[in-house]
Write a protein that holds these residues in place. Structure first.
Motif, PDB file in Angstrom:
ATOM      1  N   PRO A  20     -25.811 -17.399  -5.609  1.00  0.00           N
ATOM      2  CA  PRO A  20     -26.962 -17.601  -6.988  1.00  0.00           C
ATOM      3  C   PRO A  20     -27.414 -18.754  -6.920  1.00  0.00           C
ATOM      4  O   PRO A  20     -26.944 -19.591  -6.247  1.00  0.00           O
ATOM      5  CB  PRO A  20     -26.317 -17.717  -8.643  1.00  0.00           C
ATOM      6  N   PRO A  21     -28.868 -18.747  -6.871  1.00  0.00           N
ATOM      7  CA  PRO A  21     -29.452 -19.897  -6.636  1.00  0.00           C
ATOM      8  C   PRO A  21     -28.991 -21.647  -8.524  1.00  0.00           C
ATOM      9  O   PRO A  21     -27.927 -20.784  -8.936  1.00  0.00           O
ATOM     10  CB  PRO A  21     -30.762 -20.085  -7.531  1.00  0.00           C
ATOM     11  N   SER A  22     -29.033 -22.873  -8.197  1.00  0.00           N
ATOM     12  CA  SER A  22     -28.226 -23.542  -9.480  1.00  0.00           C
ATOM     13  C   SER A  22     -29.653 -23.068 -10.366  1.00  0.00           C
ATOM     14  O   SER A  22     -30.678 -22.791 -10.463  1.00  0.00           O
ATOM     15  CB  SER A  22     -28.740 -24.558  -9.001  1.00  0.00           C
ATOM     16  N   LEU A  23     -28.493 -23.309 -12.019  1.00  0.00           N
ATOM     17  CA  LEU A  23     -28.823 -22.775 -12.951  1.00  0.00           C
ATOM     18  C   LEU A  23     -30.252 -23.335 -13.250  1.00  0.00           C
ATOM     19  O   LEU A  23     -31.145 -22.876 -13.471  1.00  0.00           O
ATOM     20  CB  LEU A  23     -28.384 -23.151 -13.855  1.00  0.00           C
ATOM     21  N   LEU A  24     -30.244 -24.927 -13.005  1.00  0.00           N
ATOM     22  CA  LEU A  24     -31.570 -25.759 -13.405  1.00  0.00           C
ATOM     23  C   LEU A  24     -31.849 -26.000 -11.676  1.00  0.00           C
ATOM     24  O   LEU A  24     -31.094 -26.678 -11.282  1.00  0.00           O
ATOM     25  CB  LEU A  24     -30.768 -26.490 -14.240  1.00  0.00           C
ATOM     26  N   LEU A  72     -24.366 -14.243 -19.138  1.00  0.00           N
ATOM     27  CA  LEU A  72     -23.431 -14.743 -17.719  1.00  0.00           C
ATOM     28  C   LEU A  72     -24.289 -15.767 -16.584  1.00  0.00           C
ATOM     29  O   LEU A  72     -23.434 -17.004 -16.497  1.00  0.00           O
ATOM     30  CB  LEU A  72     -22.342 -13.846 -16.848  1.00  0.00           C
ATOM     31  N   ALA A  73     -25.114 -15.864 -16.111  1.00  0.00           N
ATOM     32  CA  ALA A  73     -26.001 -16.563 -16.051  1.00  0.00           C
ATOM     33  C   ALA A  73     -26.303 -18.082 -16.178  1.00  0.00           C
ATOM     34  O   ALA A  73     -26.335 -19.030 -15.625  1.00  0.00           O
ATOM     35  CB  ALA A  73     -27.369 -15.817 -15.218  1.00  0.00           C
ATOM     36  N   LEU A  74     -26.775 -17.808 -17.523  1.00  0.00           N
ATOM     37  CA  LEU A  74     -25.923 -18.690 -18.383  1.00  0.00           C
ATOM     38  C   LEU A  74     -25.346 -19.625 -18.513  1.00  0.00           C
ATOM     39  O   LEU A  74     -25.848 -20.821 -18.570  1.00  0.00           O
ATOM     40  CB  LEU A  74     -27.060 -18.452 -19.962  1.00  0.00           C
ATOM     41  N   ARG A  75     -24.609 -19.114 -18.077  1.00  0.00           N
ATOM     42  CA  ARG A  75     -22.850 -19.606 -18.122  1.00  0.00           C
ATOM     43  C   ARG A  75     -22.629 -20.376 -16.754  1.00  0.00           C
ATOM     44  O   ARG A  75     -21.376 -20.539 -16.574  1.00  0.00           O
ATOM     45  CB  ARG A  75     -21.787 -19.356 -19.147  1.00  0.00           C
ATOM     46  N   ASP A  76     -23.451 -20.185 -15.931  1.00  0.00           N
ATOM     47  CA  ASP A  76     -23.687 -20.674 -14.313  1.00  0.00           C
ATOM     48  C   ASP A  76     -22.396 -19.438 -13.813  1.00  0.00           C
ATOM     49  O   ASP A  76     -21.988 -20.116 -12.789  1.00  0.00           O
ATOM     50  CB  ASP A  76     -23.067 -22.179 -14.478  1.00  0.00           C
ATOM     51  N   ILE A  77     -21.599 -18.554 -14.304  1.00  0.00           N
ATOM     52  CA  ILE A  77     -20.843 -17.519 -13.782  1.00  0.00           C
ATOM     53  C   ILE A  77     -21.759 -16.523 -12.847  1.00  0.00           C
ATOM     54  O   ILE A  77     -22.953 -15.744 -13.537  1.00  0.00           O
ATOM     55  CB  ILE A  77     -20.625 -16.738 -14.518  1.00  0.00           C
ATOM     56  N   ARG A  78     -20.631 -16.481 -11.745  1.00  0.00           N
ATOM     57  CA  ARG A  78     -21.703 -15.354 -11.420  1.00  0.00           C
ATOM     58  C   ARG A  78     -21.197 -13.986 -11.153  1.00  0.00           C
ATOM     59  O   ARG A  78     -19.889 -13.371 -11.305  1.00  0.00           O
ATOM     60  CB  ARG A  78     -21.197 -15.799  -9.326  1.00  0.00           C
ATOM     61  N   VAL A  79     -21.805 -13.043 -11.400  1.00  0.00           N
ATOM     62  CA  VAL A  79     -21.232 -11.678 -11.319  1.00  0.00           C
ATOM     63  C   VAL A  79     -21.693 -11.019  -9.889  1.00  0.00           C
ATOM     64  O   VAL A  79     -22.727 -11.085  -8.696  1.00  0.00           O
ATOM     65  CB  VAL A  79     -22.690 -10.736 -12.137  1.00  0.00           C
ATOM     66  N   ASP A  80     -21.190 -10.537  -8.919  1.00  0.00           N
ATOM     67  CA  ASP A  80     -21.343 -10.435  -7.636  1.00  0.00           C
ATOM     68  C   ASP A  80     -21.022  -9.166  -7.255  1.00  0.00           C
ATOM     69  O   ASP A  80     -20.739  -8.754  -6.137  1.00  0.00           O
ATOM     70  CB  ASP A  80     -20.276 -11.287  -6.605  1.00  0.00           C
ATOM     71  N   ALA A  89     -32.493 -20.643 -13.552  1.00  0.00           N
ATOM     72  CA  ALA A  89     -32.250 -19.386 -12.770  1.00  0.00           C
ATOM     73  C   ALA A  89     -31.119 -18.524 -13.430  1.00  0.00           C
ATOM     74  O   ALA A  89     -30.493 -18.338 -13.089  1.00  0.00           O
ATOM     75  CB  ALA A  89     -31.998 -19.214 -11.313  1.00  0.00           C
ATOM     76  N   ILE A  90     -32.592 -17.555 -14.549  1.00  0.00           N
ATOM     77  CA  ILE A  90     -31.094 -16.749 -15.280  1.00  0.00           C
ATOM     78  C   ILE A  90     -32.642 -15.519 -15.381  1.00  0.00           C
ATOM     79  O   ILE A  90     -33.756 -15.255 -15.490  1.00  0.00           O
ATOM     80  CB  ILE A  90     -31.326 -16.856 -16.897  1.00  0.00           C
ATOM     81  N   PRO A  91     -31.122 -13.972 -14.988  1.00  0.00           N
ATOM     82  CA  PRO A  91     -31.979 -12.632 -14.830  1.00  0.00           C
ATOM     83  C   PRO A  91     -32.871 -12.391 -16.239  1.00  0.00           C
ATOM     84  O   PRO A  91     -32.209 -11.922 -17.400  1.00  0.00           O
ATOM     85  CB  PRO A  91     -31.299 -11.721 -14.159  1.00  0.00           C
ATOM     86  N   LEU A  92     -34.170 -12.232 -16.625  1.00  0.00           N
ATOM     87  CA  LEU A  92     -35.017 -12.488 -17.306  1.00  0.00           C
ATOM     88  C   LEU A  92     -35.867 -10.040 -17.475  1.00  0.00           C
ATOM     89  O   LEU A  92     -36.038 -10.351 -15.921  1.00  0.00           O
ATOM     90  CB  LEU A  92     -35.400 -13.739 -18.362  1.00  0.00           C
ATOM     91  N   SER A  93     -35.548  -9.735 -18.658  1.00  0.00           N
ATOM     92  CA  SER A  93     -36.307  -8.784 -18.194  1.00  0.00           C
ATOM     93  C   SER A  93     -37.255  -9.077 -19.677  1.00  0.00           C
ATOM     94  O   SER A  93     -37.525  -9.879 -19.963  1.00  0.00           O
ATOM     95  CB  SER A  93     -35.484  -7.351 -18.967  1.00  0.00           C
ATOM     96  N   GLU A  94     -38.944  -7.868 -19.927  1.00  0.00           N
ATOM     97  CA  GLU A  94     -39.476  -7.772 -20.935  1.00  0.00           C
ATOM     98  C   GLU A  94     -38.830  -7.775 -22.182  1.00  0.00           C
ATOM     99  O   GLU A  94     -39.201  -8.000 -22.950  1.00  0.00           O
ATOM    100  CB  GLU A  94     -40.526  -6.915 -20.561  1.00  0.00           C
ATOM    101  N   GLU A  95     -37.996  -7.311 -22.075  1.00  0.00           N
ATOM    102  CA  GLU A  95     -37.077  -6.540 -23.434  1.00  0.00           C
ATOM    103  C   GLU A  95     -36.398  -8.121 -23.889  1.00  0.00           C
ATOM    104  O   GLU A  95     -35.920  -8.307 -25.248  1.00  0.00           O
ATOM    105  CB  GLU A  95     -36.276  -5.604 -23.024  1.00  0.00           C
TER     106      GLU A  95
END
Length: 386
Positions: free
Chosen positions: A309-313, A220-228, A327-333
């Motif tokens: 959320p910050p701007s995507l770029l 969703l962050a990749l689409r600039d859509i906010r999970v609030d 700005a997308i949340p990523l994990s080790e996996e």
């Protein structure tokens, strides 16, 4: 006016929680519409009443409906498809090929989302609560405005369009394409505006479900859509001082669930609400209202304790080049793939792909390195692109 989209893995209880949220909003004096885009259409079951494609009164200030996406395709797309077939046939395209070219992938889902936007724009509602389909369907749904806009641009480029129209007459189709393009732009703006649209991610406290939820946050962050907000549903009750096999099972299971939720809280700043598992299924206004009391307490369902959320770029100069943060949340996996496609950057995260237009200043440079930190993806641009 606010729009809340409820989604989550199938079977986690998103429909019930969406209905409970709508009941609370209406009880607080807001004109509220709760609408289902889920093909399963279980929203009617939550209220214990029959629903149709048109909003119907369920309680004071509370209306509900099911989106009839098949009917929308038949009514809204039929005319435009016929116009496009006429244009393509007049340009020498075989009739069967013309039929295939006018079948737009995912159109049912797109029109469902368009119908939600239309209902929201009527000005009749203070809040529109959307019971979306399971996570995979929702991600596809929310990606459609960009995907179909790209499809139309490639299938009907402006220059060839003008030539076809000149040969066969306008047939009113140019205006139709223009209206569709406007709808797509409005949808993108609506979804990406955190002042208008928020996503509530529903999950159960299980490792597999939480892992999928983390992937959903990134997609969703990749689409600039906010999970609030996130809602953990069906926590087993605490055993307290009780003894016996049942109490031991409850303590063990709750301990596992608490550990999973602690890891989730540590990985994201998004607020997390919890709801305990109930012995009886919450059906009807009274039961849904009680569930909403447990879910929100005295808090406003439209409120959010997630930071903006910050701007995507985000771009900054560094040495002789630049650093671009995605700005997308990523994990080790997380499985991340990058590719340069002309002036676009193709980013794929756990199978979800998006073409992101590069800022103009970076188009003369090439990606020299990539890394991941707690705030997203870091790309180093250096040297003039060959």
């Amino acid at each position: 006016m606010r729009i809340l989209l409820f989604t989550g893995k199938g079977g986690v209880g998103k429909t019930t929680l969406a209905a409970a949220t709508a009941v609370r909003l209406a009880a607080s004096g807001r004109e509220t519409l709760v609408v289902s885009t889920d093909p399963a259409h279980s929203l009617a079951d939550a209220f214990g009443t029959r629903l149709t494609g048109e909003p119907s009164l369920v309680d004071t200030r509370l209306h509900a409906s099911h989106v009839d996406s098949r009917g929308l395709v038949d009514s809204a797309w039929g005319e435009l498809r016929q116009q496009l077939r006429t244009v393509l046939a007049g340009a020498g395209v075989d009739e069967l090929d013309a039929e295939e070219l006018t079948v737009v992938p995912g159109l049912d889902e797109l029109l469902a989302l368009t119908e939600v936007a239309r209902l929201a724009r009527t000005g009749q509602w203070d809040a529109v609560v959307v019971d979306c389909g399971p996570t995979a369907e929702t991600l596809r749904l929310l990606a459609l405005p960009d995907a179909i806009a790209t499809y139309l641009q490639r299938a009907f480029p402006a220059r060839s369009v003008r030539g076809m129209v000149a040969g066969v007459g306008r047939q009113g189709w140019v205006d139709s394409i223009g209206r569709l393009a406007e709808h797509l732009a409005e949808l993108r703006d609506m979804l990406a505006d955190p002042q208008v649209t928020g996503v509530r991610l529903v999950l159960t406290p299980e490792r597999l479900v939480v892992a999928e939820s983390k992937r959903t946050l990134a997609a969703l962050a990749l689409r600039d859509i906010r999970v609030d907000g996130m809602i953990a549903n069906r926590l087993v009750p605490k055993a307290g001082l009780r003894r016996g096999p049942a109490a031991t099972w409850l303590r063990t299971r709750r301990g596992e669930q608490d550990a999973v939720l602690a890891e989730l809280k540590a990985s994201t700043p998004i607020g997390l609400h919890v709801v305990e598992h109930r012995a009886a299924e919450p059906v009807g206004l009274e039961a849904l209202g009680s569930l909403a009391d447990e879910l929100y307490g005295r808090a406003d369902p439209l409120g959010s304790n997630a930071s903006r959320p910050p701007s995507l770029l985000q771009i900054r100069p560094e040495g002789t080049g630049y650093v671009l943060r995605v700005a997308i949340p990523l994990s080790e996996e997380s499985d991340v793939n990058l590719a340069r496609v002309g002036d676009d950057l193709a980013i794929t995260v756990d199978g979800m792909r998006r073409l992101v237009p590069l800022p103009a200043v970076l188009r003369r440079y090439e990606v020299a390195d990539a890394s991941v930190d707690g705030d997203g993806l870091l790309l180093q641009f250096a040297g003039a692109a060959l």
